[in-house]
Design an enzyme around this catalytic site. Structure first.
Site, PDB file in Angstrom:
ATOM      1  N   TRP A  49      -6.294  25.787  54.404  1.00 45.46           N
ATOM      2  CA  TRP A  49      -7.077  26.166  53.236  1.00 45.46           C
ATOM      3  C   TRP A  49      -7.798  24.945  52.663  1.00 45.46           C
ATOM      4  CZ3 TRP A  49      -9.465  30.123  51.795  1.00 45.46           C
ATOM      5  CH2 TRP A  49      -9.915  30.276  50.482  1.00 45.46           C
ATOM      6  N   TYR A  81      -8.950  25.533  42.203  1.00 48.63           N
ATOM      7  CA  TYR A  81      -8.890  26.860  42.819  1.00 48.63           C
ATOM      8  C   TYR A  81      -7.649  27.603  42.325  1.00 48.63           C
ATOM      9  CZ  TYR A  81      -8.724  30.647  46.147  1.00 48.63           C
ATOM     10  OH  TYR A  81      -8.660  31.908  46.698  1.00 48.63           O
ATOM     11  N   GLU A  88     -11.717  33.493  53.444  1.00 44.10           N
ATOM     12  CA  GLU A  88     -10.441  33.853  54.083  1.00 44.10           C
ATOM     13  C   GLU A  88     -10.619  34.005  55.591  1.00 44.10           C
ATOM     14  OE1 GLU A  88      -7.622  33.546  52.756  1.00 44.10           O
ATOM     15  OE2 GLU A  88      -8.102  33.559  50.629  1.00 44.10           O
TER      16      GLU A  88
END
Length: 179
Positions: free
Chosen positions: A47, A17, A39
């Site tokens: 995350w 990522y 998000e």
């Protein structure tokens, strides 16, 4: 998020990522919708949890196809809330479905989600948050900041000495064009 440049490389989920997505310019509608949705799912969570559940969320939300998600009904909400492969939060799921409807509407008013973002650039973070809150659900300051950094509209995704920074800078992301 310069600390991410230290922690992410080599990690099986954070690494790819960080190296290939975070901060890179993005204009594809489904990809933008997915990133905004991720998000939103991350709010209040880690995350890493979102990255672990990402494939499950892609499957559950039909690849984040805006038109498909925009017509989800109560049966879809029940299906999603029963799916252990996603972040199961009723408010977040409802926001994502409503945001798909709003993105679809942006096609008529602004030429699409990417065009809507581009025509508002550049704004300060505070201005961005106000615009997002008027247009979308579940888009507080942290969600908006991370979303816009992740798609190349706000600086700060990488340190200047990070190899990803160099690759992103070569793409002339919107944040480099500033005010």
């Amino acid at each position: 998020m310069s600390g991410y440049c230290d922690a992410a490389p080599g990690h099986p989920l954070h690494g790819p990522y960080h190296d290939e997505e975070y901060g890179f310019p993005l204009t594809d509608e489904s990809a933008l919708f997915e990133r905004l949705s991720l998000e939103i799912f991350q709010a209040g969570l880690s995350w890493l949890l979102v990255l672990r559940k990402r494939e499950g969320m892609r499957a559950a939300f039909d690849g984040f196809d805006v038109d498909t998600v925009a017509v989800y009904g109560e049966a879809d909400v029940a299906r999603l809330l029963a799916d252990p492969g996603i972040v199961r939060n009723r408010l977040k799921v409802a926001a994502i479905i409503e945001n798909a409807r709003r993105i679809r509407a942006l096609r008529d008013t602004d030429g699409g989600f990417a065009a809507w973002i581009a025509e508002r650039h550049p704004l300060t973070l505070e201005e961005w948050v106000k615009v997002f809150r008027k247009t979308f659900k579940f888009t507080g300051g942290e969600v908006v900041n991370e979303f816009l950094m992740s798609i190349g509209y706000l600086p700060g995704a990488h340190r200047e000495d990070c190899p990803a920074f160099t690759r992103i800078a070569a793409l002339d992301p919107p944040w480099r064009r500033g005010r």
